[in-house]
Write an enzyme that holds these catalytic residues in place. Structure first.
Site, mmCIF file in Angstrom:
data_model
loop_
_atom_site.group_PDB
_atom_site.id
_atom_site.type_symbol
_atom_site.label_atom_id
_atom_site.label_comp_id
_atom_site.label_asym_id
_atom_site.label_seq_id
_atom_site.Cartn_x
_atom_site.Cartn_y
_atom_site.Cartn_z
ATOM 1 N N ASP A 113 0.834 -1.205 0.000
ATOM 2 C CA ASP A 113 0.000 0.000 0.000
ATOM 3 C C ASP A 113 0.870 1.256 0.000
ATOM 4 O O ASP A 113 0.625 2.193 -0.753
ATOM 5 C CB ASP A 113 -0.968 0.010 1.195
ATOM 6 C CG ASP A 113 -0.279 -0.259 2.536
ATOM 7 O OD1 ASP A 113 0.957 -0.482 2.558
ATOM 8 O OD2 ASP A 113 -0.971 -0.233 3.561
ATOM 9 N N ASP A 116 7.119 3.884 3.320
ATOM 10 C CA ASP A 116 7.395 5.055 4.154
ATOM 11 C C ASP A 116 8.899 5.085 4.443
ATOM 12 O O ASP A 116 9.673 5.595 3.633
ATOM 13 C CB ASP A 116 6.543 4.922 5.416
ATOM 14 C CG ASP A 116 6.653 6.087 6.368
ATOM 15 O OD1 ASP A 116 7.206 7.119 5.983
ATOM 16 O OD2 ASP A 116 6.177 5.984 7.516
ATOM 17 N N ASP A 173 -5.132 2.127 7.330
ATOM 18 C CA ASP A 173 -5.923 2.334 8.548
ATOM 19 C C ASP A 173 -5.313 3.351 9.495
ATOM 20 O O ASP A 173 -4.146 3.728 9.374
ATOM 21 C CB ASP A 173 -6.044 1.009 9.308
ATOM 22 C CG ASP A 173 -4.740 0.640 10.022
ATOM 23 O OD1 ASP A 173 -3.681 0.698 9.367
ATOM 24 O OD2 ASP A 173 -4.782 0.324 11.219
#
Ligand code: 5GP
Length: 198
Positions: A113, A116, A173
């Site tokens: 997803d 980072d 989320d």
């Protein structure tokens, strides 16, 4: 959280008492995913790649990406430890679920997803490389280049490069909430600064 099941995205939402603003709406997401699917279909024609989806966050992106790929392909899943209810990476990565498939001599695409710090992806690539795949590439919907710490991390298919702020929605989320949103929202910077001043 007010979960907006409407056909258009609300400009702001509140999740766990924090304000988020609309960042990438469903139309932009789906258009870009169709492009990525097309690129992958062309690059892997005749190769029957296996997608390794990183749970939980990548489940929605993987489902849409796979439907945008028009050549034979397979899927498997792995799961790493997550952020928990925090907004910053712990930097500690553990494997919670291993893949079932044998990826030796297979063309593997890791589907994430978001990248980072890059530590999770580095960990995954090291693990998969041990199985001697025929090729190993990465498809990530989002990348935060400003916070990526790992040098030499090649991200082959990137949906969007984004600002270095916490995002939710479309599988991502905040303490397990917000994954069901069809659009991606970003932490409201003004709100964040205000809280830091307090
Ligand atoms: P990294 O190891 O690259 O620091 O982080 C990778 C994982 O951290 C992602 O798979 C995702 O689960 C989580 N993550 C990183 N940034 C964000 C973010 O902005 N929002 C959410 N919801 N999760 C994130």
């Amino acid at each position: 959280m007010a979960a907006p099941h409407t056909s258009t995205a609300p400009p702001t939402i509140t999740c766990r008492d924090e304000r988020f603003r609309l960042y990438l709406d469903r139309n932009r997401l789906q258009a870009r995913i169709r492009e990525l699917g097309q690129e992958i279909s062309e690059a892997y024609a005749g190769k029957s790649p296996i997608l390794i989806s990183v749970l939980n966050g990548a489940f929605m992106f993987t489902a849409d990406l796979m439907r945008a790929i028009n050549i034979d392909c397979e899927i498997d899943f792995l799961k790493l430890s997550s952020y928990g209810a925090e907004k910053v990476s712990s930097g500690q990565v553990h494997e919670l679920k291993k893949i079932d498939a044998n990826v030796t001599d297979r063309h593997v695409i890791v589907v994430e997803d978001i990248v980072d710090t890059g530590l999770s992806m580095e960990f995954i690539l090291n693990r998969l490389q041990q199985h001697n795949p025929a090729s190993l590439r990465v498809a990530t919907l989002l990348h935060k280049p400003a916070s990526t710490e790992v040098d030499d991390l090649t991200l082959d298919y990137v949906g969007f490069e984004i600002d270095n702020l916490f995002v939710i929605g479309y599988g991502l989320d905040y303490g397990q909430l917000a994954r069901n949103l069809p659009d991606i929202y970003i932490l409201d910077e003004a709100e964040e600064n205000h809280q830091n001043d307090a």
